[in-house]
Write a protein that holds these residues in place. Structure first.
Motif, PDB file in Angstrom:
ATOM      1  N   GLY A 129       0.817  -1.215   0.000  1.00  0.00           N
ATOM      2  CA  GLY A 129       0.000   0.000   0.000  1.00  0.00           C
ATOM      3  C   GLY A 129       0.845   1.258   0.000  1.00  0.00           C
ATOM      4  N   GLY A 130       1.905   1.283   0.812  1.00  0.00           N
ATOM      5  CA  GLY A 130       2.783   2.445   0.844  1.00  0.00           C
ATOM      6  C   GLY A 130       3.515   2.647  -0.464  1.00  0.00           C
ATOM      7  N   GLN A 131       3.929   1.555  -1.102  1.00  0.00           N
ATOM      8  CA  GLN A 131       4.600   1.662  -2.402  1.00  0.00           C
ATOM      9  C   GLN A 131       3.645   2.182  -3.471  1.00  0.00           C
ATOM     10  OE1 GLN A 131       6.005  -2.373  -2.653  1.00  0.00           O
ATOM     11  NE2 GLN A 131       8.020  -1.874  -1.801  1.00  0.00           N
ATOM     12  N   ARG A 132       2.396   1.739  -3.405  1.00  0.00           N
ATOM     13  CA  ARG A 132       1.400   2.251  -4.359  1.00  0.00           C
ATOM     14  C   ARG A 132       1.228   3.755  -4.191  1.00  0.00           C
ATOM     15  NH1 ARG A 132      -1.486  -2.490  -3.346  1.00  0.00           N
ATOM     16  NH2 ARG A 132      -2.865  -1.491  -1.828  1.00  0.00           N
ATOM     17  N   GLN A 133       1.143   4.197  -2.946  1.00  0.00           N
ATOM     18  CA  GLN A 133       0.979   5.631  -2.704  1.00  0.00           C
ATOM     19  C   GLN A 133       2.153   6.421  -3.242  1.00  0.00           C
ATOM     20  OE1 GLN A 133       0.122   6.378   1.451  1.00  0.00           O
ATOM     21  NE2 GLN A 133      -2.085   6.294   1.071  1.00  0.00           N
ATOM     22  N   ARG A 134       3.357   5.929  -3.018  1.00  0.00           N
ATOM     23  CA  ARG A 134       4.541   6.661  -3.490  1.00  0.00           C
ATOM     24  C   ARG A 134       4.623   6.678  -5.019  1.00  0.00           C
ATOM     25  NH1 ARG A 134       9.137   3.928   0.008  1.00  0.00           N
ATOM     26  NH2 ARG A 134       7.529   2.359   0.383  1.00  0.00           N
ATOM     27  N   LEU A 135       4.249   5.563  -5.651  1.00  0.00           N
ATOM     28  CA  LEU A 135       4.240   5.556  -7.123  1.00  0.00           C
ATOM     29  C   LEU A 135       3.178   6.508  -7.665  1.00  0.00           C
ATOM     30  CD1 LEU A 135       4.713   1.744  -7.894  1.00  0.00           C
ATOM     31  CD2 LEU A 135       6.366   3.584  -8.270  1.00  0.00           C
ATOM     32  N   ALA A 136       2.014   6.587  -7.001  1.00  0.00           N
ATOM     33  CA  ALA A 136       0.972   7.525  -7.424  1.00  0.00           C
ATOM     34  C   ALA A 136       1.431   8.964  -7.248  1.00  0.00           C
ATOM     35  CB  ALA A 136      -0.305   7.277  -6.627  1.00  0.00           C
ATOM     36  N   ILE A 137       2.169   9.243  -6.174  1.00  0.00           N
ATOM     37  CA  ILE A 137       2.709  10.598  -5.974  1.00  0.00           C
ATOM     38  C   ILE A 137       3.740  10.914  -7.045  1.00  0.00           C
ATOM     39  CG2 ILE A 137       4.112  12.007  -4.414  1.00  0.00           C
ATOM     40  CD1 ILE A 137       2.718  10.484  -2.083  1.00  0.00           C
ATOM     41  N   ALA A 138       4.597   9.939  -7.356  1.00  0.00           N
ATOM     42  CA  ALA A 138       5.593  10.148  -8.424  1.00  0.00           C
ATOM     43  C   ALA A 138       4.911  10.410  -9.759  1.00  0.00           C
ATOM     44  CB  ALA A 138       6.499   8.924  -8.514  1.00  0.00           C
ATOM     45  N   ARG A 139       3.806   9.712 -10.017  1.00  0.00           N
ATOM     46  CA  ARG A 139       3.065   9.930 -11.267  1.00  0.00           C
ATOM     47  C   ARG A 139       2.568  11.370 -11.361  1.00  0.00           C
ATOM     48  NH1 ARG A 139      -1.547   5.712 -11.810  1.00  0.00           N
ATOM     49  NH2 ARG A 139      -2.330   6.861  -9.993  1.00  0.00           N
ATOM     50  N   ALA A 140       2.085  11.921 -10.244  1.00  0.00           N
ATOM     51  CA  ALA A 140       1.634  13.313 -10.242  1.00  0.00           C
ATOM     52  C   ALA A 140       2.808  14.268 -10.416  1.00  0.00           C
ATOM     53  CB  ALA A 140       0.890  13.614  -8.945  1.00  0.00           C
ATOM     54  N   LEU A 141       3.961  13.938  -9.827  1.00  0.00           N
ATOM     55  CA  LEU A 141       5.133  14.807  -9.944  1.00  0.00           C
ATOM     56  C   LEU A 141       5.653  14.860 -11.373  1.00  0.00           C
ATOM     57  CD1 LEU A 141       6.996  13.763  -6.663  1.00  0.00           C
ATOM     58  CD2 LEU A 141       6.030  16.020  -7.170  1.00  0.00           C
ATOM     59  N   VAL A 142       5.570  13.743 -12.080  1.00  0.00           N
ATOM     60  CA  VAL A 142       6.013  13.710 -13.483  1.00  0.00           C
ATOM     61  C   VAL A 142       5.206  14.698 -14.324  1.00  0.00           C
ATOM     62  CG1 VAL A 142       6.092  12.268 -15.566  1.00  0.00           C
ATOM     63  CG2 VAL A 142       6.892  11.358 -13.379  1.00  0.00           C
ATOM     64  N   ARG A 143       3.961  14.893 -13.951  1.00  0.00           N
ATOM     65  CA  ARG A 143       3.076  15.771 -14.723  1.00  0.00           C
ATOM     66  C   ARG A 143       3.500  17.238 -14.643  1.00  0.00           C
ATOM     67  NH1 ARG A 143      -1.719  14.661 -16.888  1.00  0.00           N
ATOM     68  NH2 ARG A 143      -3.209  16.314 -17.340  1.00  0.00           N
ATOM     69  N   ARG A 144       4.121  17.649 -13.541  1.00  0.00           N
ATOM     70  CA  ARG A 144       4.504  19.040 -13.325  1.00  0.00           C
ATOM     71  C   ARG A 144       3.318  19.988 -13.474  1.00  0.00           C
ATOM     72  NH1 ARG A 144       9.234  19.558 -10.660  1.00  0.00           N
ATOM     73  NH2 ARG A 144      10.805  18.115 -11.470  1.00  0.00           N
ATOM     74  N   PRO A 145       2.254  19.769 -12.718  1.00  0.00           N
ATOM     75  CA  PRO A 145       1.062  20.617 -12.855  1.00  0.00           C
ATOM     76  C   PRO A 145       1.202  21.907 -12.050  1.00  0.00           C
ATOM     77  CG  PRO A 145       0.663  18.963 -11.200  1.00  0.00           C
ATOM     78  CD  PRO A 145       2.056  18.715 -11.702  1.00  0.00           C
ATOM     79  N   HIS A 146       0.219  22.778 -12.189  1.00  0.00           N
ATOM     80  CA  HIS A 146       0.175  24.003 -11.391  1.00  0.00           C
ATOM     81  C   HIS A 146      -0.547  23.776 -10.067  1.00  0.00           C
ATOM     82  CE1 HIS A 146       1.940  26.492 -14.457  1.00  0.00           C
ATOM     83  NE2 HIS A 146       1.026  26.155 -15.343  1.00  0.00           N
TER      84      HIS A 146
END
Length: 581
Positions: free
Chosen positions: A478-495
């Motif tokens: 579960g913790g690894q899933r959360q970190r991968l999901a956070i990394a996915r958002a970081l790759v996007r570089r949103p505002h």
């Protein structure tokens, strides 16, 4: 609805449909002409011993048979091609339409029934289209043609058909009328099996943890038995239809032989004509049998078409703007500025609003945290920003523009969402991270993983970035899933970053390291964090306290400890007064 679907999705293949109709007419005409030729051979050739006539008529029969075979093969080819293309286009349209649904419509239908409607229901309609091209076009032509040719052979003997055809129509109608409600029930039973099976597969760990295998087997057995019982009732009706039809047709054949034999004996009818007449009776039998098969399939296809139509005619509550407004640009714009002005949200049919009178400003370069008790509306508020739901009152703006006036792609390009239940797709670590931004370089992916405190465990996986990920991310913790999901958002570089309780599965050390690493990465962006743990949000620039859908406190951690009773209760339930200070 079935006719509407056929008209709309077969329009691009009009030329193939026309070709099928022409070829089927040609095939049926050739089929109906063969018994007449056979009668001529018997009466004009065999009876008189004229070998030349036999060879001439035999050659014509071979040519007609060749035309019949070629036309039949070509008709099946074009018919199958059009039917398969119809199914492909209908599935594609269904999938595309479901993608426009908001979370509200998805929840109304439910995933199991949407899966059934996109697969099984489309298959039922597609099968009827295929049978229409291969059987239904032929059946009425052969039926009418058989009756006409039988009349041409002998009018008196054809009086038998005045009793046989109405009897067949009554038998088929009585059975088909009873089938329709069973088919409707059958599709619902398939939905139920999909739902139970999906729950059991997704929740297999919970089932085993609580030793509920036997109960789940009983649940599946109950759903399976319901489908079995309904299918059995349909099967009984189908089993009744064919013997009933065959009984009528066989009685018709016996009557033709009885009365035809008498007419031949009286010299009122040739033997060849009686043979041809029996062939036409056989064609009529075949046509009725083909029609019977269509009558069996048609009611289920009608039910499936209605279910497909329910999805296609459902409009999303999150409607795209008629005239999208662009985001402002230039020195006066503030990319990522999120404002909620008197926001209210109420689920359809609900007596009370989930959110009411919410005023909130989340500014770029600052972290805004949202905290509150369970059911206070935190996740709902966060879901309003990317328009997973639309506000039912007030307005929500990004960079001064109401989100309802923004093009969906423009809005979503501004947002990086990490949902409460992080979902990973089947594929690899790389493909999941590239959901954030397709084409991101390996260096960017590794950097995002490092910030999300996920680089260490990804490097240990076989294949690294190309390590396989199971559907839903079930092969990582579960913790690894959360970190991968956070990394996915970081790759996007949103505002705008939206973290919906995205640190709950992390230990305190990893949580602290991740939040520290996020600071320089999100320095120019708006960060909105929903959290249950006070430790996660105590250093936020602004903390918003929600209670029963309303804002009851806004400020820093220290300010809220002084001014908000609700916040103090939440804090003291997790840490002591000394630790909170």
């Amino acid at each position: 609805m079935l006719v509407t679907l056929l008209r709309h999705h077969l329009a691009p293949y009009r030329s193939a449909v026309v070709a099928v109709v022409v070829l089927q007419v040609l095939q049926t005409a050739a089929t109906l002409y063969l018994p007449s030729l056979n009668a001529q051979i018997i009466d004009d050739g065999v009876a008189t011993g004229d070998t030349t006539q036999i060879l001439r008529l035999g050659g014509i029969m071979l040519a007609v048979s060749l035309v019949q075979v070629v036309a039949a093969v070509a008709a099946v080819y074009f018919g199958a091609k059009a039917a398969m293309a119809f199914g492909r286009d209908l599935r594609g349209r269904l999938f595309g339409h479901v993608q426009t649904f908001s979370a509200q419509e998805i929840g109304t239908f439910g995933a199991p029934t949407l899966i059934t409607r996109t697969t099984n229901d489309v298959q039922q309609v597609q099968m009827v289209v295929l049978l229409t091209f291969t059987l239904m076009i032929v059946a009425p032509i052969m039926l009418v043609g058989g009756v006409v040719m039988a009349l041409l052979e002998d009018v008196g003997l054809s009086a038998i058909l005045l009793f046989a055809v109405p009897a067949l129509a009554v038998v088929i109608a009585l059975i088909v009328v009873r089938m329709v409600p069973y088919f409707r029930s059958m599709q619902k039973r398939i939905d139920a099996i999909n739902r139970v099976l999906r729950e059991q597969i997704s929740g297999i760990r919970v089932v085993r943890a609580f030793v509920r295998e036997e109960r789940e087997q009983e649940r599946f057995a109950a759903a399976n038995t319901d489908l079995f019982d309904t299918s059995l009732r349909v099967g009984r009706l189908m089993a009744l239809m064919f013997p009933a039809v065959m009984l009528v047709l066989n009685l018709t054949s016996v009557a033709v032989l009885w009365f035809g034999g008498q007419r031949v004996d009286a010299g009122e009818m040739e033997i060849g004509a009686l043979t041809a007449y029996l062939s036409y009776i056989a064609y009529i039998l075949v046509a009725v049998m083909m029609s019977t098969m269509m009558f069996v399939m048609f009611p289920r296809a009608v039910v499936s078409a209605e279910r497909i139509g329910e999805v296609l005619t459902t409009t999303t509550t999150v409607e795209p703007p008629a005239a999208p407004v662009p985001l402002p640009s230039g020195p006066t714009s503030r990319p990522g500025l999120v404002e909620l002005r008197g926001v209210e949200f109420r689920y359809p049919g609900a007596e009370q609003a989930v959110l009411h009178g919410v005023d909130l400003v989340a500014e770029p370069g600052r972290t805004t945290a949202i905290i509150g008790s369970t059911g206070s509306g935190k996740t709902t508020l966060l879901n309003l920003v990317p328009r997973l739901f639309d506000v039912t009152g007030g307005a929500l703006l990004i960079d001064g523009v109401d989100v309802r006036e923004l093009d969906a792609d423009v809005l979503w390009s501004q947002i990086g969402l990490v949902p409460q239940k992080p979902y990973l797709f089947s594929g690899t670590v790389r493909t999941n991270l590239e959901f954030g931004r397709p084409g991101a370089s390996d260096d960017e992916l590794w950097h995002a993983l490092e910030v999300a405190q996920a680089r260490g465990f990804v490097e240990e996986l076989t294949g690294g970035l190309d390590a396989p990920i199971a559907q839903g991310g079930t092969n990582v913790s579960g913790g690894q899933r959360q970190r991968l999901a956070i990394a996915r958002a970081l790759v996007r570089r949103p505002h705008v970053y939206l973290f919906d309780d995205s640190f709950s599965a992390l230990d305190y050390a990893t949580d602290a390291a991740l939040r520290a690493a996020l600071v320089p990465e999100t320095r120019d962006a708006t960060v909105i964090v929903v959290a249950q743990r006070v430790a996660t949000i105590r250093h936020a620039d602004r903390i918003v306290v929600l209670e029963e859908g309303a804002v009851v406190g806004v400020g820093t951690h220290a300010e809220l400890l002084e001014s908000s009773e609700t916040y103090r209760e939440i804090v003291y339930s997790q840490v002591s007064a000394e630790e909170a200070a």
